[in-house]
Design a protein around this motif. Structure first.
Motif, short mmCIF file in Angstrom:
data_model
loop_
_atom_site.label_atom_id
_atom_site.label_comp_id
_atom_site.label_asym_id
_atom_site.label_seq_id
_atom_site.Cartn_x
_atom_site.Cartn_y
_atom_site.Cartn_z
N LEU A 54 0.84 -1.20 0.00
CA LEU A 54 0.00 0.00 0.00
C LEU A 54 0.87 1.24 0.00
O LEU A 54 1.73 1.41 0.87
N ILE A 55 0.67 2.13 -0.98
CA ILE A 55 1.47 3.36 -1.03
C ILE A 55 0.61 4.62 -0.96
O ILE A 55 1.11 5.69 -0.64
N ILE A 56 -0.66 4.51 -1.30
CA ILE A 56 -1.57 5.65 -1.16
C ILE A 56 -2.81 5.15 -0.42
O ILE A 56 -3.41 4.15 -0.79
N ASN A 57 -3.17 5.88 0.61
CA ASN A 57 -4.39 5.57 1.36
C ASN A 57 -5.03 6.90 1.70
O ASN A 57 -4.67 7.54 2.68
N GLU A 58 -5.93 7.34 0.81
CA GLU A 58 -6.57 8.63 1.02
C GLU A 58 -7.55 8.56 2.18
O GLU A 58 -7.74 7.51 2.78
N THR A 59 -8.17 9.68 2.46
CA THR A 59 -9.11 9.74 3.57
C THR A 59 -10.35 8.96 3.18
O THR A 59 -11.30 9.51 2.62
N VAL A 60 -10.30 7.69 3.42
CA VAL A 60 -11.38 6.78 3.05
C VAL A 60 -11.85 6.08 4.33
O VAL A 60 -11.01 5.67 5.13
N PRO A 61 -13.16 5.96 4.54
CA PRO A 61 -13.63 5.25 5.74
C PRO A 61 -13.01 3.86 5.84
O PRO A 61 -12.79 3.19 4.82
N ASN A 62 -12.74 3.43 7.06
CA ASN A 62 -12.09 2.12 7.18
C ASN A 62 -13.04 0.96 6.90
O ASN A 62 -12.67 -0.20 7.04
N ARG A 63 -14.26 1.27 6.48
CA ARG A 63 -15.15 0.22 5.94
C ARG A 63 -14.63 -0.29 4.59
O ARG A 63 -15.03 -1.36 4.14
N PHE A 64 -13.76 0.51 3.96
CA PHE A 64 -13.18 0.12 2.69
C PHE A 64 -11.82 -0.52 2.95
O PHE A 64 -10.94 0.10 3.58
N SER A 65 -11.63 -1.72 2.46
CA SER A 65 -10.34 -2.37 2.67
C SER A 65 -9.86 -3.00 1.36
O SER A 65 -10.50 -3.90 0.82
N PRO A 66 -8.74 -2.50 0.85
CA PRO A 66 -8.18 -3.09 -0.37
C PRO A 66 -7.33 -4.30 -0.01
O PRO A 66 -6.78 -4.38 1.08
N LYS A 67 -7.23 -5.21 -0.97
CA LYS A 67 -6.35 -6.37 -0.78
C LYS A 67 -5.69 -6.70 -2.11
O LYS A 67 -6.35 -6.79 -3.13
N SER A 68 -4.37 -6.90 -2.05
CA SER A 68 -3.62 -7.22 -3.26
C SER A 68 -2.92 -8.55 -3.06
O SER A 68 -1.82 -8.60 -2.51
N PRO A 69 -3.51 -9.65 -3.53
CA PRO A 69 -2.89 -10.97 -3.36
C PRO A 69 -1.62 -11.13 -4.17
O PRO A 69 -0.73 -11.89 -3.79
N ASP A 70 -1.56 -10.45 -5.29
CA ASP A 70 -0.35 -10.40 -6.12
C ASP A 70 -0.41 -9.13 -6.94
O ASP A 70 -1.43 -8.44 -6.93
N LYS A 71 0.66 -8.82 -7.65
CA LYS A 71 0.69 -7.49 -8.27
C LYS A 71 -0.25 -7.36 -9.46
O LYS A 71 -0.46 -6.27 -9.96
N ALA A 72 -0.87 -8.44 -9.89
CA ALA A 72 -1.82 -8.38 -11.00
C ALA A 72 -3.26 -8.19 -10.51
O ALA A 72 -4.16 -8.01 -11.32
N HIS A 73 -3.48 -8.25 -9.22
CA HIS A 73 -4.82 -8.18 -8.67
C HIS A 73 -4.91 -7.16 -7.54
O HIS A 73 -4.01 -7.09 -6.68
N LEU A 74 -5.98 -6.39 -7.55
CA LEU A 74 -6.27 -5.47 -6.45
C LEU A 74 -7.77 -5.47 -6.24
O LEU A 74 -8.51 -5.00 -7.09
N ASN A 75 -8.19 -6.05 -5.13
CA ASN A 75 -9.61 -6.16 -4.84
C ASN A 75 -10.01 -5.12 -3.80
O ASN A 75 -9.17 -4.64 -3.02
N LEU A 76 -11.29 -4.79 -3.81
CA LEU A 76 -11.81 -3.79 -2.89
C LEU A 76 -12.99 -4.39 -2.14
O LEU A 76 -13.97 -4.79 -2.76
N HIS A 77 -12.87 -4.45 -0.84
CA HIS A 77 -13.95 -4.97 -0.01
C HIS A 77 -14.58 -3.81 0.77
O HIS A 77 -13.85 -2.97 1.32
N ILE A 78 -15.91 -3.77 0.77
CA ILE A 78 -16.60 -2.70 1.46
C ILE A 78 -17.56 -3.30 2.48
O ILE A 78 -18.44 -4.10 2.12
#
Lengths: 110, 112
Positions: A54-78
């Motif tokens: 993680l290199i950027i984490n803007e002011t986003v509610p912590n209900r939002f959680s990104p997950k990157s299992p590998d560098k080809a995937h970035l998922n967003l869980h809300i």
């Protein structure tokens, strides 16, 4: 071949539910992003990952959680979705300059 | 963070006329200035970009200019046609790895 893909394309759900959006890129890029685009079309960056870190984490509610299992995937869980979360969410990737966007996921919270 | 001001927010032109969209910024370290086009219901796509060592760049009917002294950059679309109608975003690259700061967009409508 699709460069940046997202699933699902549309997501309609009730307030309070938990949902995930998936993103994959086959461009071999090191950096991926999540943007939120509201009804006024403003593109607001939410998160950025570089090589799974993680290199950027803007002011986003912590209900939002990104997950990157590998560098080809970035998922967003809300978690605990709210009416104000309704928007189009775009995933993007880049290597040097140009950012390549996915097709977007239109989230509607009822 | 970086602030990118984009004007106008809406622009209507007649087919065949030119359209100009202007952006200003404050971060003097910026060196990459892309422009994205977003058609209705579609994803933003890069249409042209300009780097800090260039003052002007053209690609067919699209031209961009950059003035790093006054911190202005602009997009000029000549001989517009209806397929040009879209939302256009200016952007610049900040210091964080790959991060782009976007303007708020200009809804361009070309009418016959």
């Amino acid at each position: 071949d699709t460069a940046v893909s997202q699933t699902p394309k549309y997501l309609v759900t009730q307030m309070g539910n938990d949902k995930s959006i998936k993103c994959e890129q086959n461009l071999g890029h090191d950096t991926m992003y999540w943007y939120k685009q509201d009804s006024k079309k403003f593109l607001k960056i939410m998160f950025s990952y570089n090589n799974k870190e993680l290199i950027i984490n803007e002011t986003v509610p912590n209900r939002f959680s990104p997950k990157s299992p590998d560098k080809a995937h970035l998922n967003l869980h809300i978690n605990s979705l709210e009416l104000g979360d309704s928007a189009v969410y775009f995933c993007a990737s880049s290597q040097t300059h140009e950012q390549f966007f996915g097709p977007g996921t239109r989230l509607t919270v009822l | 963070g970086e602030n990118v001001e984009q004007h106008p927010s809406t622009l209507s032109v007649q087919e065949g006329d030119s359209a100009v969209i202007k952006c200003t910024y404050s971060d003097s370290a910026s060196n990459y200035f892309p422009w994205y086009k977003q058609e209705l219901g579609k994803r933003p796509q890069l249409i042209i970009d300009i780097r800090s060592n260039v003052g002007e760049k053209k690609d067919q009917r699209i031209a961009v200019t950059l003035n790093m002294t006054s911190k202005h950059f602009s997009l000029h679309i000549s001989e517009t046609h209806r397929e040009v109608s879209a939302v256009y975003f200016c952007a610049l690259r900040g210091s964080t790895l790959g991060r782009l700061y976007f303007g708020r967009g200009t809804q361009l409508t070309v009418w016959p």
